[in-house]
Design a protein around this motif. Structure first.
Motif, PDB file in Angstrom:
ATOM      1  N   HIS A  10      40.362-117.637 -73.935  1.00  0.00           N
ATOM      2  CA  HIS A  10      41.505-118.542 -74.051  1.00  0.00           C
ATOM      3  C   HIS A  10      42.308-118.589 -72.747  1.00  0.00           C
ATOM      4  O   HIS A  10      41.995-117.894 -71.787  1.00  0.00           O
ATOM      5  CB  HIS A  10      42.403-118.135 -75.217  1.00  0.00           C
ATOM      6  CG  HIS A  10      42.716-116.673 -75.276  1.00  0.00           C
ATOM      7  ND1 HIS A  10      41.793-115.721 -75.643  1.00  0.00           N
ATOM      8  CD2 HIS A  10      43.865-115.990 -75.030  1.00  0.00           C
ATOM      9  CE1 HIS A  10      42.352-114.525 -75.628  1.00  0.00           C
ATOM     10  NE2 HIS A  10      43.605-114.666 -75.243  1.00  0.00           N
ATOM     11  N   HIS A  11      43.343-119.435 -72.742  1.00  0.00           N
ATOM     12  CA  HIS A  11      44.109-119.693 -71.518  1.00  0.00           C
ATOM     13  C   HIS A  11      45.518-119.101 -71.616  1.00  0.00           C
ATOM     14  O   HIS A  11      46.424-119.731 -72.172  1.00  0.00           O
ATOM     15  CB  HIS A  11      44.208-121.199 -71.263  1.00  0.00           C
ATOM     16  CG  HIS A  11      42.975-121.784 -70.662  1.00  0.00           C
ATOM     17  ND1 HIS A  11      42.899-122.193 -69.346  1.00  0.00           N
ATOM     18  CD2 HIS A  11      41.752-122.014 -71.180  1.00  0.00           C
ATOM     19  CE1 HIS A  11      41.685-122.648 -69.095  1.00  0.00           C
ATOM     20  NE2 HIS A  11      40.968-122.553 -70.198  1.00  0.00           N
ATOM     21  N   PRO A  12      45.722-117.911 -71.072  1.00  0.00           N
ATOM     22  CA  PRO A  12      47.036-117.274 -71.183  1.00  0.00           C
ATOM     23  C   PRO A  12      48.127-117.926 -70.341  1.00  0.00           C
ATOM     24  O   PRO A  12      49.301-117.604 -70.512  1.00  0.00           O
ATOM     25  CB  PRO A  12      46.767-115.839 -70.714  1.00  0.00           C
ATOM     26  CG  PRO A  12      45.563-115.933 -69.841  1.00  0.00           C
ATOM     27  CD  PRO A  12      44.727-117.025 -70.430  1.00  0.00           C
ATOM     28  N   GLU A  13      47.750-118.836 -69.435  1.00  0.00           N
ATOM     29  CA  GLU A  13      48.783-119.513 -68.631  1.00  0.00           C
ATOM     30  C   GLU A  13      49.552-120.539 -69.440  1.00  0.00           C
ATOM     31  O   GLU A  13      50.607-121.018 -69.013  1.00  0.00           O
ATOM     32  CB  GLU A  13      48.166-120.174 -67.395  1.00  0.00           C
ATOM     33  CG  GLU A  13      47.562-121.549 -67.605  1.00  0.00           C
ATOM     34  CD  GLU A  13      46.238-121.528 -68.340  1.00  0.00           C
ATOM     35  OE1 GLU A  13      45.730-122.609 -68.712  1.00  0.00           O
ATOM     36  OE2 GLU A  13      45.698-120.412 -68.562  1.00  0.00           O
ATOM     37  N   ALA A  14      49.018-120.948 -70.600  1.00  0.00           N
ATOM     38  CA  ALA A  14      49.734-121.811 -71.544  1.00  0.00           C
ATOM     39  C   ALA A  14      50.252-123.087 -70.906  1.00  0.00           C
ATOM     40  O   ALA A  14      51.442-123.335 -70.855  1.00  0.00           O
ATOM     41  CB  ALA A  14      50.895-121.038 -72.178  1.00  0.00           C
ATOM     42  N   THR A  50      46.997-119.255 -79.216  1.00  0.00           N
ATOM     43  CA  THR A  50      46.552-119.476 -77.839  1.00  0.00           C
ATOM     44  C   THR A  50      46.191-120.925 -77.566  1.00  0.00           C
ATOM     45  O   THR A  50      45.978-121.724 -78.476  1.00  0.00           O
ATOM     46  CB  THR A  50      45.308-118.612 -77.538  1.00  0.00           C
ATOM     47  OG1 THR A  50      44.171-119.155 -78.236  1.00  0.00           O
ATOM     48  CG2 THR A  50      45.505-117.162 -77.958  1.00  0.00           C
ATOM     49  N   SER A  51      46.091-121.210 -76.269  1.00  0.00           N
ATOM     50  CA  SER A  51      45.578-122.483 -75.782  1.00  0.00           C
ATOM     51  C   SER A  51      44.108-122.292 -75.422  1.00  0.00           C
ATOM     52  O   SER A  51      43.745-121.291 -74.802  1.00  0.00           O
ATOM     53  CB  SER A  51      46.375-122.926 -74.553  1.00  0.00           C
ATOM     54  OG  SER A  51      45.912-124.159 -74.068  1.00  0.00           O
ATOM     55  N   MET A  52      43.266-123.243 -75.828  1.00  0.00           N
ATOM     56  CA  MET A  52      41.837-123.121 -75.547  1.00  0.00           C
ATOM     57  C   MET A  52      41.261-124.435 -75.040  1.00  0.00           C
ATOM     58  O   MET A  52      41.744-125.516 -75.377  1.00  0.00           O
ATOM     59  CB  MET A  52      41.063-122.696 -76.798  1.00  0.00           C
ATOM     60  CG  MET A  52      41.214-121.249 -77.169  1.00  0.00           C
ATOM     61  SD  MET A  52      39.880-120.744 -78.290  1.00  0.00           S
ATOM     62  CE  MET A  52      40.383-119.062 -78.617  1.00  0.00           C
ATOM     63  N   ASN A  53      40.219-124.310 -74.234  1.00  0.00           N
ATOM     64  CA  ASN A  53      39.474-125.468 -73.762  1.00  0.00           C
ATOM     65  C   ASN A  53      38.102-125.003 -73.303  1.00  0.00           C
ATOM     66  O   ASN A  53      37.923-124.631 -72.149  1.00  0.00           O
ATOM     67  CB  ASN A  53      40.216-126.154 -72.604  1.00  0.00           C
ATOM     68  CG  ASN A  53      39.345-127.203 -71.940  1.00  0.00           C
ATOM     69  OD1 ASN A  53      38.445-127.757 -72.565  1.00  0.00           O
ATOM     70  ND2 ASN A  53      39.584-127.453 -70.673  1.00  0.00           N
ATOM     71  N   HIS A  54      37.132-125.003 -74.208  1.00  0.00           N
ATOM     72  CA  HIS A  54      35.788-124.587 -73.809  1.00  0.00           C
ATOM     73  C   HIS A  54      34.748-125.138 -74.764  1.00  0.00           C
ATOM     74  O   HIS A  54      34.988-125.245 -75.973  1.00  0.00           O
ATOM     75  CB  HIS A  54      35.677-123.061 -73.727  1.00  0.00           C
ATOM     76  CG  HIS A  54      35.911-122.346 -75.025  1.00  0.00           C
ATOM     77  ND1 HIS A  54      34.896-121.764 -75.755  1.00  0.00           N
ATOM     78  CD2 HIS A  54      37.042-122.126 -75.736  1.00  0.00           C
ATOM     79  CE1 HIS A  54      35.400-121.201 -76.842  1.00  0.00           C
ATOM     80  NE2 HIS A  54      36.693-121.408 -76.864  1.00  0.00           N
ATOM     81  N   GLY A  55      33.586-125.476 -74.225  1.00  0.00           N
ATOM     82  CA  GLY A  55      32.467-125.958 -75.017  1.00  0.00           C
ATOM     83  C   GLY A  55      31.309-124.984 -75.042  1.00  0.00           C
ATOM     84  O   GLY A  55      30.314-125.219 -75.728  1.00  0.00           O
ATOM     85  N   PHE A  56      31.428-123.904 -74.264  1.00  0.00           N
ATOM     86  CA  PHE A  56      30.448-122.817 -74.273  1.00  0.00           C
ATOM     87  C   PHE A  56      31.176-121.543 -74.679  1.00  0.00           C
ATOM     88  O   PHE A  56      32.409-121.448 -74.556  1.00  0.00           O
ATOM     89  CB  PHE A  56      29.811-122.634 -72.896  1.00  0.00           C
ATOM     90  CG  PHE A  56      28.932-123.776 -72.467  1.00  0.00           C
ATOM     91  CD1 PHE A  56      27.550-123.698 -72.601  1.00  0.00           C
ATOM     92  CD2 PHE A  56      29.480-124.928 -71.928  1.00  0.00           C
ATOM     93  CE1 PHE A  56      26.738-124.749 -72.209  1.00  0.00           C
ATOM     94  CE2 PHE A  56      28.677-125.991 -71.536  1.00  0.00           C
ATOM     95  CZ  PHE A  56      27.306-125.908 -71.682  1.00  0.00           C
ATOM     96  N   ALA A  57      30.424-120.563 -75.163  1.00  0.00           N
ATOM     97  CA  ALA A  57      31.046-119.310 -75.597  1.00  0.00           C
ATOM     98  C   ALA A  57      30.114-118.142 -75.314  1.00  0.00           C
ATOM     99  O   ALA A  57      28.891-118.311 -75.218  1.00  0.00           O
ATOM    100  CB  ALA A  57      31.369-119.364 -77.088  1.00  0.00           C
ATOM    101  N   VAL A  58      30.701-116.970 -75.182  1.00  0.00           N
ATOM    102  CA  VAL A  58      29.924-115.737 -75.051  1.00  0.00           C
ATOM    103  C   VAL A  58      29.392-115.362 -76.432  1.00  0.00           C
ATOM    104  O   VAL A  58      30.131-115.393 -77.429  1.00  0.00           O
ATOM    105  CB  VAL A  58      30.793-114.598 -74.493  1.00  0.00           C
ATOM    106  CG1 VAL A  58      30.036-113.271 -74.516  1.00  0.00           C
ATOM    107  CG2 VAL A  58      31.245-114.930 -73.072  1.00  0.00           C
ATOM    108  N   ASP A  59      28.136-115.035 -76.512  1.00  0.00           N
ATOM    109  CA  ASP A  59      27.531-114.557 -77.755  1.00  0.00           C
ATOM    110  C   ASP A  59      27.960-113.111 -77.965  1.00  0.00           C
ATOM    111  O   ASP A  59      27.481-112.201 -77.282  1.00  0.00           O
ATOM    112  CB  ASP A  59      26.007-114.671 -77.668  1.00  0.00           C
ATOM    113  CG  ASP A  59      25.304-114.186 -78.925  1.00  0.00           C
ATOM    114  OD1 ASP A  59      25.994-113.720 -79.860  1.00  0.00           O
ATOM    115  OD2 ASP A  59      24.065-114.257 -78.977  1.00  0.00           O
ATOM    116  N   GLY A  60      28.889-112.911 -78.894  1.00  0.00           N
ATOM    117  CA  GLY A  60      29.421-111.571 -79.126  1.00  0.00           C
ATOM    118  C   GLY A  60      28.375-110.566 -79.562  1.00  0.00           C
ATOM    119  O   GLY A  60      28.543-109.358 -79.354  1.00  0.00           O
TER     120      GLY A  60
END
Length: 387
Positions: free
Chosen positions: A358-362, A314-324
């Motif tokens: 993630h970014h599904p638009e790729a 996948t393509s990703m771009n994030h500095g925050f995340a959900v606490d699973g």
């Protein structure tokens, strides 16, 4: 034997810890203060620089060949570059691509974005990985005059992204319709003329290619600003709601966005979120978000989809995340990063509500995750059948 004098550095990157990195400036002149991140993608530097999710960040590109294909207006993900600046190893070469319309240096200069070349990006990336994303000041002066003490002080004075609502800076000013589909040879971007489902997309910093993917999947799209109310969304009688990507701290944007999302959840509509939209949907459902050390920025991130058992790149771009670990009862984790085990997707049990980090638009990146748009469309079609 005499040696030719070394050319004076024309750019300086000052880190808040006092580190100074000199190089060759290109693009616009001046100064900018931001958080420094790195991106490992081998293609798509123009899409990265125009991704609204990069607001407040200077991007270090680990791939050395940045600028080699020039720029093309068709590849912009927003009207103007949003990333604050770029750091590269080698100076941009002359473009070598049939679609090129402008040299990267001119493209950046025209849009007021600063860049520095000649930097040991491997060493800089290693420092970011080990110490976290630093606050920096980036300066470009053709004469090479830098007040380094002032630059370090500005880097130290940067407030950072935590607690910052940046969606308000990149969202659209007013609503608009979108019908442009994915690029196709030889005509470029065709128009969606036979949509099957009405979708309201809330724009927290939406990339154009996400909207194109929705259109290509059969959606009639109305885009609303980040501050849109639930009443304004429902007034369009949508079949589903899309929550877009965007920059900044989800908890800060969530102050006004989360109550709206909760109202939309109460309306029992299919909902699909990406990136910041994913994080704020999780907040609306009762989960928590956290600031990551250096985040995920690249186009080669392996993610496991628990719903199918498959692994997708996948393509990703994030500095925050959900606490699973904070997901409440009735909300299950659907995707997880195989790099660090961080949460990459959630779904509400027995409801057509889901989101991914993630970014599904790729754009740029692999196209493994396009099925998520089809999954969203299928949830709307199923709800219409049941209704």
């Amino acid at each position: 034997m005499t040696h030719a004098p070394q050319p004076r550095p024309t750019a300086c990157l000052a880190l808040a810890n006092g580190t100074l990195i000199y190089g060759r400036g290109f693009g616009a002149t001046g100064e900018v203060v931001a958080e420094l991140c790195f991106n490992t993608a081998m293609t798509g530097y123009q899409e990265i620089m125009t991704d609204p999710s990069y607001a407040g960040q200077v991007v270090t590109f680990t791939f050395p060949h940045i600028g080699n294909t020039g720029t093309c207006a068709e590849d912009d993900e927003s009207a103007d570059p949003v990333a604050a600046g770029m750091v590269v190893k080698w100076d941009p070469t002359e473009p070598s691509n049939w679609r090129n319309t402008q040299h990267l240096h001119d493209w950046l200069a025209q849009r007021g974005r600063i860049a520095i070349g000649g930097v040991d990006t491997r060493r800089l990336t290693r420092a970011i990985r080990q110490q976290g994303a630093p606050h920096v000041a980036l300066a470009h002066d053709p004469d090479g005059n830098f007040d380094t003490d002032a630059l370090i002080a500005k880097a130290r004075g940067f407030a950072g992204l935590e607690g910052q609502d940046l969606a308000k800076d990149v969202t659209c000013a007013q609503s608009y319709r979108w019908d442009e589909m994915l690029w196709a040879w030889p005509d470029g971007y065709p128009r969606q003329t036979d949509p099957k489902h009405k979708v309201v997309a809330i724009d927290y910093g939406a990339k154009r290619n996400i909207l194109r993917c929705l259109a290509s999947a059969g959606c009639d799209i109305t885009v609303l600003p980040a501050t849109a109310t639930a009443e304004e969304v429902l007034a369009h009688s949508p079949d589903g709601v899309f929550l877009s990507n965007g920059p900044g701290d989800p908890a800060a944007t969530g102050v006004y966005a989360v109550p709206v999302i909760r109202d939309l959840l109460a309306a029992n509509l299919p909902i699909f979120g990406i990136c910041l939209g994913h994080q704020m949907l999780a907040l609306a459902l009762g989960a928590k978000t956290v600031k990551m050390g250096h985040g995920h920025h690249g186009a080669n991130h392996p993610v496991k989809d628990y719903t199918t058992g498959k692994v997708e790149i996948t393509s990703m771009n994030h500095g925050f995340a959900v606490d699973g670990q904070s997901l409440p009862d009735g909300v299950r984790e659907t995707h997880v990063s195989l790099f660090d085990g961080s949460n990459c997707g959630i779904a509400v049990e027995n409801r057509p509500v889901f989101s991914v980090q993630h970014h599904p638009e790729a754009s740029p990146g692999p196209q493994d995750s396009f099925y998520l748009f089809e999954r969203f469309v299928a949830s709307m079609a199923q709800k219409e059948t049941v209704s």
